[in-house]
Write a protein that holds these residues in place. Structure first.
Motif, PDB file in Angstrom:
ATOM      1  N   SER A  56       3.525   6.401 -14.776  1.00 33.31           N
ATOM      2  CA  SER A  56       4.283   7.622 -15.029  1.00 33.31           C
ATOM      3  C   SER A  56       5.712   7.497 -14.547  1.00 33.31           C
ATOM      4  CB  SER A  56       3.603   8.781 -14.330  1.00 33.31           C
ATOM      5  OG  SER A  56       2.227   8.690 -14.523  1.00 33.31           O
ATOM      6  N   GLY A 103       2.323   7.876  -5.963  1.00 33.18           N
ATOM      7  CA  GLY A 103       1.324   8.750  -6.550  1.00 33.18           C
ATOM      8  C   GLY A 103       1.163   8.557  -8.036  1.00 33.18           C
ATOM      9  N   CYS A 104       2.009   7.769  -8.614  1.00 34.93           N
ATOM     10  CA  CYS A 104       1.886   7.525 -10.053  1.00 34.93           C
ATOM     11  C   CYS A 104       2.378   6.124 -10.317  1.00 34.93           C
ATOM     12  CB  CYS A 104       2.682   8.535 -10.846  1.00 34.93           C
ATOM     13  SG  CYS A 104       4.355   8.728 -10.255  1.00 34.93           S
ATOM     14  N   LEU A 105       1.715   5.440 -11.213  1.00 31.09           N
ATOM     15  CA  LEU A 105       2.081   4.057 -11.485  1.00 31.09           C
ATOM     16  C   LEU A 105       2.895   3.970 -12.765  1.00 31.09           C
ATOM     17  CD1 LEU A 105      -1.359   2.467 -10.670  1.00 31.09           C
ATOM     18  CD2 LEU A 105       0.584   2.752  -9.177  1.00 31.09           C
ATOM     19  N   LEU A 140       0.834  -1.203   0.000  1.00 32.73           N
ATOM     20  CA  LEU A 140       0.000   0.000   0.000  1.00 32.73           C
ATOM     21  C   LEU A 140       0.868   1.252   0.000  1.00 32.73           C
ATOM     22  CD1 LEU A 140      -2.982  -0.723   2.394  1.00 32.73           C
ATOM     23  CD2 LEU A 140      -3.006  -0.337  -0.054  1.00 32.73           C
ATOM     24  N   PHE A 160       2.553   1.862  -3.360  1.00 30.97           N
ATOM     25  CA  PHE A 160       1.628   2.391  -4.352  1.00 30.97           C
ATOM     26  C   PHE A 160       1.187   3.804  -3.993  1.00 30.97           C
ATOM     27  CE2 PHE A 160       0.302  -1.993  -5.857  1.00 30.97           C
ATOM     28  CZ  PHE A 160       0.972  -1.843  -7.048  1.00 30.97           C
ATOM     29  N   GLY A 161       0.863   3.976  -2.727  1.00 26.99           N
ATOM     30  CA  GLY A 161       0.265   5.238  -2.322  1.00 26.99           C
ATOM     31  C   GLY A 161       1.225   6.401  -2.357  1.00 26.99           C
ATOM     32  N   LEU A 162       2.480   6.161  -1.974  1.00 30.39           N
ATOM     33  CA  LEU A 162       3.402   7.275  -1.846  1.00 30.39           C
ATOM     34  C   LEU A 162       3.950   7.722  -3.183  1.00 30.39           C
ATOM     35  CD1 LEU A 162       5.288   6.334   1.420  1.00 30.39           C
ATOM     36  CD2 LEU A 162       3.500   8.010   1.080  1.00 30.39           C
TER      37      LEU A 162
END
Lengths: 374, 125
Positions: free
Chosen positions: B23, B19-21, B12, B15-17
């Motif tokens: 990109s 902020g872009c996958l 989590l 993914f969360g920190l």
């Protein structure tokens, strides 16, 4: 020969990934539609008298070039997003004893007395310059909306009545320019009442924003229909008013064959035919299925479809999705979703980011419970 | 603490920190540098849309010069325009706007402005 086939495939793929650019006006309309989609989702989740439900879904773009956005400056690369979750639970109070009603066509267990519960439904949708899972980036060109609908429910399954009261908050997450329109951020009250097959909800603050009345006559296997009866082919009807254009809309879902094939259509009192859909589900729980849609707007016909493979749904110009998030057309997208619901004692898969809630009774367990008469 | 729980938290956070996958490896920031490869002086590189205009590089570049690198914050396809004139003319104020057509911005780009017998054009480096 193979080369020709591969190049044809490559051309077809690149054509299906190059979507039509989104516009801010279309995104704004889908933001204004968000409250009604939230209310509809809650009705679909709670309509069968479940004990608990949990759903989430995430919209994923298959190709990064799929959905650019057209602004007054030019064409921006970016990502549309649509993320939702819904959870809630009902608990019986007072008389906790369960009652088993076994009829000729129906078998179900339901509590004798009243139940109370809560739910929380969230969705955010829009477009941003970067894609994300949890924390939205602060893109300078982004546009998006987020909505929360939460409330309390009281029902008595034996009598088939239910009431709900709650609140909805709609917020624009960015996009301060707003194209000269009024700020759509607001709090709205939500009310719900149901009796038997009839259900209704209303969204209102100083004025009525929208309402819906639906009549769900179909008997599903989820509700414990034991033998196919004529009511399995009864339709589900809905009349609704979205405060957006003050147009009355009618939705009709007609089961065609054995809880697997359905026809759905939506008509507007002003514009006539809006869209129609033919669905085939390989199992009544709607985990696997295919659908084809025909959307008509401004005299233009848009044909699309979707394929649902368990937790992932692939779509192309799929009409309900085009209605939800304006501009999601002429390119392939994927939707990852998961849903589970509990009806009295059993758990069911309850996928259904689109379509009405449905599920499948475990036939063996059901047969055991009722003495193997099946 | 159980291991799956820790894994879930790590996943989590990762993914969360960010902020872009996509990109992270497809595009990132959007930086732009302009180089003058012509014999004219150029200035004011702009993105011009049907309803809006944004100044991307405001530097005046003499032949052979490079601008500072700018974070223009635009990722997409935009119509670019700049002012150009021969060096004497530029001082006198007779520079003309030159349409450079639709160019793709995003990531780190260096544009080299050149003039040949087909006319002025942008070379992407």
């Amino acid at each position: 020969m193979r080369k020709a086939f591969l190049s044809a495939l490559a051309i077809a793929l690149s054509a299906s990934f190059a979507g039509v650019p989104l516009s801010r006006a279309a995104l704004h309309r889908s933001g204004e539609r968000l409250p009604f989609d939230l209310a509809r989702g809650v009705e679909e989740a709670t309509s069968l008298g479940q004990d608990g439900w949990l759903k989430f879904s995430h919209f994923a773009v298959v190709s990064p070039e799929s959905f650019p956005m057209r602004s007054p400056l030019g064409l921006h690369h970016g990502w549309p997003y649509q993320q939702a979750f819904l959870f809630g639970a009902m608990r019986a109070f007072g008389d906790l004893s369960l009652e088993e009603t076994v009829g000729k066509t129906h078998a179900r267990t339901s509590p004798q007395g009243w139940r109370a519960g809560f739910f929380w439904s969230f969705e955010r949708r829009g477009w941003d310059e970067e894609d994300f899972l949890l924390i939205p980036p602060e893109g300078r060109q982004g546009a998006g909306f987020s909505g929360h609908l939460f409330g309390a429910l009281v029902d008595r399954p034996r009598w088939g009545i239910s009431f709900g009261l709650g609140a909805l908050s709609l917020e624009r997450t960015d996009w301060p320019e707003n194209d000269g329109r009024e700020d759509p951020s607001r709090w709205t009250g939500w009310g719900h009442a149901g009796w038997g097959a009839a259900q209704g909800w209303i969204l209102a603050d100083e004025e009525v924003r929208g309402w819906s009345v639906s009549l769900d006559l179909e008997q599903r296997s989820l509700e414990g229909a034991r033998r196919p009866g004529p009511m399995r082919y009864a339709p589900r009807l809905r009349a609704e008013m979205e405060g957006l254009d003050d147009s009355l809309r009618f939705e009709w879902e007609q089961p065609l064959w054995d809880s697997r094939a359905y026809a759905r259509t939506l008509w507007s009192a002003d514009d006539g035919f809006r869209w129609g859909e033919l669905d085939f589900w390989f199992d009544p729980s709607r985990l696997f299925g295919v659908g084809a849609t025909w959307l008509r707007r401004d005299g233009e016909d848009l044909f699309g479809g979707m394929v649902r493979l368990g937790l992932v749904e692939f779509g192309y110009s799929y009409a309900p999705q085009v209605e939800q998030l304006g501009g999601m057309e002429k390119s392939v997208y994927a939707k990852i979703g998961f849903g589970i619901t509990r009806l009295n004692v059993d758990w069911y898969g309850a996928p259904g980011a689109g379509g009405f809630a449905s599920g499948l009774v475990d036939k063996k367990a059901e047969a055991k419970k009722h003495g193997g008469t099946r | 603490m159980r291991k799956p729980f820790l894994w879930a938290i790590a996943l989590l956070l990762s993914f969360g920190l960010t902020g872009c996958l996509f990109s992270a490896f497809l595009a990132g920031d959007s930086r732009l540098q302009l180089e003058n490869g012509s014999r004219m002086a150029i200035a004011e590189l702009e993105a011009v849309g049907p309803g809006d205009t944004v100044l991307l590089v405001g530097d005046t570049l003499w032949p052979g010069e490079r601008s500072r690198t700018r974070d223009v914050g635009l990722d997409g396809i935009f119509r670019l325009r700049l002012l150009a004139g021969d060096t004497a003319c530029f001082r006198a104020g007779c520079a003309q706007a030159i349409d450079l057509g639709e160019q793709e911005l995003g990531g780190s780009v260096r544009f080299r402005f050149a003039v040949d017998r087909d006319g002025p054009w942008l070379e992407k480096r």
